[in-house]
Scaffold this active site. Structure first.
Site, mmCIF file in Angstrom:
data_model
loop_
_atom_site.group_PDB
_atom_site.id
_atom_site.type_symbol
_atom_site.label_atom_id
_atom_site.label_comp_id
_atom_site.label_asym_id
_atom_site.label_seq_id
_atom_site.Cartn_x
_atom_site.Cartn_y
_atom_site.Cartn_z
ATOM 1 N N ASP A 6 73.062 43.110 12.651
ATOM 2 C CA ASP A 6 72.138 44.226 12.831
ATOM 3 C C ASP A 6 70.744 43.751 13.219
ATOM 4 O O ASP A 6 70.310 42.672 12.808
ATOM 5 C CB ASP A 6 72.075 45.025 11.517
ATOM 6 C CG ASP A 6 71.514 46.410 11.719
ATOM 7 O OD1 ASP A 6 71.444 46.874 12.876
ATOM 8 O OD2 ASP A 6 71.142 47.044 10.717
ATOM 9 N N GLY A 7 70.057 44.576 13.997
ATOM 10 C CA GLY A 7 68.656 44.338 14.304
ATOM 11 C C GLY A 7 68.354 43.859 15.711
ATOM 12 O O GLY A 7 67.199 43.551 16.023
ATOM 13 N N GLY A 28 68.201 45.527 18.584
ATOM 14 C CA GLY A 28 67.274 46.425 19.269
ATOM 15 C C GLY A 28 65.871 46.348 18.702
ATOM 16 O O GLY A 28 64.880 46.301 19.450
ATOM 17 N N HIS A 69 70.421 42.699 22.528
ATOM 18 C CA HIS A 69 71.884 42.561 22.438
ATOM 19 C C HIS A 69 72.343 41.283 23.149
ATOM 20 O O HIS A 69 73.266 40.606 22.676
ATOM 21 C CB HIS A 69 72.568 43.783 23.059
ATOM 22 C CG HIS A 69 72.333 45.058 22.293
ATOM 23 N ND1 HIS A 69 72.624 45.181 20.954
ATOM 24 C CD2 HIS A 69 71.840 46.264 22.682
ATOM 25 C CE1 HIS A 69 72.324 46.395 20.547
ATOM 26 N NE2 HIS A 69 71.845 47.072 21.578
ATOM 27 N N ARG A 99 74.681 56.811 20.748
ATOM 28 C CA ARG A 99 73.484 56.184 21.287
ATOM 29 C C ARG A 99 73.237 56.650 22.724
ATOM 30 O O ARG A 99 74.128 57.226 23.359
ATOM 31 C CB ARG A 99 73.623 54.658 21.231
ATOM 32 C CG ARG A 99 73.627 54.104 19.820
ATOM 33 C CD ARG A 99 73.574 52.592 19.796
ATOM 34 N NE ARG A 99 73.504 52.079 18.439
ATOM 35 C CZ ARG A 99 73.290 50.815 18.123
ATOM 36 N NH1 ARG A 99 73.136 49.909 19.091
ATOM 37 N NH2 ARG A 99 73.237 50.428 16.870
ATOM 38 N N LEU A 158 90.121 28.849 14.311
ATOM 39 C CA LEU A 158 89.431 30.024 13.773
ATOM 40 C C LEU A 158 90.021 31.318 14.312
ATOM 41 O O LEU A 158 90.267 31.453 15.510
ATOM 42 C CB LEU A 158 87.945 29.947 14.141
ATOM 43 C CG LEU A 158 87.077 31.141 13.758
ATOM 44 C CD1 LEU A 158 86.850 31.184 12.245
ATOM 45 C CD2 LEU A 158 85.739 31.092 14.507
#
Length: 235
Positions: free
Chosen positions: A15-16, A18, A32, A66, A126
């Site tokens: 998150d964060g 933008g 992004h 959005r 992974l």
């Protein structure tokens, strides 16, 4: 130095992006793109540390609300990431899976996802999961419908439905539940992410925004996890 006890499965809400860009008077979409660089770094770190699974929340079922321009750029960014990053993660023996709804995605996006998953499906390193067009409630409802259809067709009885069978009906079938869920930027909520799987996950909420969550911040998260006492309801 004492060796840290690492989680088998780490799930991240990055998150964060933008807000990080806005603070620098840059377009949200630039945040992004920088966020993708950070994803690449964390994937590499987890691969080297022998983490079994890593899940990123990339685009939620609610993110369609959005602005159209931002949604369009995020879709283009996904295609760009698949084109540019998948060959490298394949070389790194990473197995990619995209979880979430695919029925309402554009055909070119569905095709790109299918090709990426097919290319990496036999890799033994992974397990990298990208939650795209994903919502925890939507996932649970789809699992319920799947099981209800099996009951309707006589494949199983209602009494045979248990936790193991329900987990197998989820998008994350075959992947261990996350030991640790990280959400960057200081927000203190799950936002409809891995609601069933995260029942006993440890939660970690660093203040830094995702573009600033590098190796140093990752190590802080691992140290914090290693200090947790996980009892799973026991004394």
């Amino acid at each position: 130095m004492t060796e840290l006890h690492l989680p088998k499965h780490i799930a991240i809400i990055p998150d964060g992006n933008g807000r990080w860009a806005k603070k620098r008077n840059l377009p949200r979409t630039y945040g992004h793109k920088i966020g993708v660089d950070r994803v690449r770094e964390i994937v590499s770190i987890c691969s080297k540390k022998g983490i079994e699974a890593l899940t990123f929340f990339a685009f939620s079922t609610e993110n369609w609300k959005r602005p159209n321009e931002e949604v369009s750029i995020l879709m283009s960014l996904l295609l760009e990431v698949i084109k540019n990053e998948v060959p490298e993660i394949h070389k790194g023996n990473v197995c990619l899976r995209v979880i979430g709804r695919k029925d309402n995605l554009a055909e070119n996006i569905r095709t790109a996802i299918e090709e990426a998953e097919e290319l990496t499906k036999n890799n033994t390193g992974l397990k990298l999961n990208i939650a795209f067009n994903y919502g925890g409630r939507d996932e649970i409802l789809r699992a319920v419908r799947k099981l209800a259809e099996q009951v309707k067709n006589g494949e199983i009885s209602a009494e045979e439905i248990n936790e193991e069978g329900f987990a197998a009906a989820l998008d994350t079938a075959g992947i261990p539940d996350p030991d640790l869920i990280i959400r960057t930027s200081g927000e203190l909520r799950m936002s409809n992410f891995l609601l069933y799987q995260g029942a006993y996950s440890e939660l970690y909420f660093p203040e830094v925004m995702w573009p600033d969550f590098g190796e140093e911040e990752f190590e802080k998260a691992m140290t914090a996890f290693s200090m947790r006492n996980r009892r799973f309801g026991k004394v």
